[in-house]
Enzyme design. Structure first.
Site, PDB file in Angstrom:
ATOM      1  N   CYS A 197      -2.012  -4.735 -10.591  1.00  0.00           N
ATOM      2  CA  CYS A 197      -1.014  -4.496  -9.551  1.00  0.00           C
ATOM      3  C   CYS A 197      -0.367  -3.117  -9.664  1.00  0.00           C
ATOM      4  O   CYS A 197       0.068  -2.555  -8.668  1.00  0.00           O
ATOM      5  CB  CYS A 197       0.068  -5.575  -9.612  1.00  0.00           C
ATOM      6  SG  CYS A 197      -0.521  -7.216  -9.171  1.00  0.00           S
ATOM      7  N   ARG A 243       3.004  -3.150  -2.757  1.00  0.00           N
ATOM      8  CA  ARG A 243       2.116  -4.273  -3.055  1.00  0.00           C
ATOM      9  C   ARG A 243       2.831  -5.349  -3.878  1.00  0.00           C
ATOM     10  O   ARG A 243       2.722  -6.548  -3.575  1.00  0.00           O
ATOM     11  CB  ARG A 243       0.894  -3.775  -3.816  1.00  0.00           C
ATOM     12  CG  ARG A 243      -0.095  -4.883  -4.131  1.00  0.00           C
ATOM     13  CD  ARG A 243      -1.192  -4.412  -5.052  1.00  0.00           C
ATOM     14  NE  ARG A 243      -2.223  -5.425  -5.185  1.00  0.00           N
ATOM     15  CZ  ARG A 243      -3.251  -5.333  -6.009  1.00  0.00           C
ATOM     16  NH1 ARG A 243      -3.381  -4.276  -6.778  1.00  0.00           N
ATOM     17  NH2 ARG A 243      -4.168  -6.283  -6.070  1.00  0.00           N
TER      18      ARG A 243
END
Length: 311
Positions: A197, A243
């Site tokens: 991530c 994100r």
């Protein structure tokens, strides 16, 4: 002159490919024998992981760039002798391949593909051709996985920074969120910011996306190119933050199953779409600023000409 440039930049025609096929099929066959097993293993192994999913994209874009610049390369290297000094480079590439394949060192095995392909261009067309195709070979370097200790050392500070920014933005938005290191607590859910991530590989992938955009558009303005290249790093960080925010909100409102299921993969698409939109927006802003600065510089000259004509 304009027509000549257009012809150089035009894609390869079928007639040209048919003419070059007898000369190139042994080379292509040799490359296929060496590297089809390599890429088959990568597609079912390393490139199937979320951290290295950019590998096949980098490979496809690099081959497309080679194809796109091939006519221009042929025009530049016409009459240029081949480089016999490429044989040591070719031998070095084969050595990398043997070591990488036998010892399962993927960095060597993938790197050998780049070295051998570059040596083939040198052997066939010379140094001028390799200079014309320097960016596709440089772009392929983003396929090579970095050593695990380097990734671990550089990833943790990035994850901490992304977690910190995500916590404060969602807290300012009024959501019940807290943070302990790289673990976010939102409502009854706990989320750990993983390497995929906000890791180094994600940053490098977005860097590659920005460099690819710069190479395709080929701005003539140095200010615009340098400004956009420098902006890629904060753009990558911002895209990572967005994100993680999306994943956190999905988990908070739809549950842990949604956050870890299909929507988790969809957040990866959000990452790249966000980065692309930010790159295009920054490019438009730099274009607007460059034009405004050019008009300001041109204004005194126009005023001087008017005063001279008035006299």
């Amino acid at each position: 002159m304009g027509q000549t440039i257009a012809m150089r930049r035009s894609p390869l025609s079928l007639d040209v490919l048919k003419q070059q096929l007898p000369e190139w099929w042994p080379v292509v066959a040799g490359l296929l024998v060496l590297f089809v097993p390599t890429f088959w293993g990568l597609f079912h192994g390393l490139w199937a992981t979320e951290e290295q999913a950019h590998g096949p994209i980098i490979l496809a874009l690099s081959l497309w760039l080679l194809y796109r610049q091939w006519p221009e390369m042929l025009a530049k290297c016409a009459g240029t002798p081949a480089s016999p000094g490429a044989w040591p480079l070719f031998a070095f590439g084969l050595l990398l391949y043997v070591l990488g394949r036998s010892q399962n060192i993927l960095a060597f095995e993938i790197g050998s593909f780049i070295v051998i392909l570059a040596s083939v261009v040198l052997l066939k067309f010379g140094r001028t051709a390799l200079k014309a195709q320097w960016f596709p070979f440089f772009f392929m370097l983003f396929m090579i996985p970095l050593p695990a200790p380097v990734v671990s050392t550089l990833t943790m500070p990035m994850k901490m920074a992304v977690s910190y920014v995500t916590e404060h933005l969602l807290y300012w938005a009024g959501l019940p969120i807290a943070r302990n290191g790289v673990i976010l607590q939102i409502g009854q859910y706990q989320l750990m910011v993983a390497d995929a991530c906000a890791g180094l590989q994600t940053l490098l992938t977005l860097e590659a996306l920005g460099l690819f955009y710069l190479n395709v558009v080929r701005h003539t303005s140095v200010f615009r190119n340098v400004g956009l290249a420098l902006a890629i790093v904060p753009i990558s960080f911002t895209a990572n933050v967005i994100r993680v925010i999306v994943l956190t909100l999905v988990t908070y409102y739809l549950g842990d199953a949604a956050g870890q299921g299909f929507l988790h993969g969809f957040a990866g698409m959000v990452l790249f779409v966000t980065a692309l939109v930010l790159i295009l927006s920054m490019d438009s802003a730099l274009q607007w600023y460059a034009r405004r600065r050019a008009r300001r510089r041109a204004a005194p000259a126009v005023q001087d000409v008017r005063e001279v004509n008035a006299k």
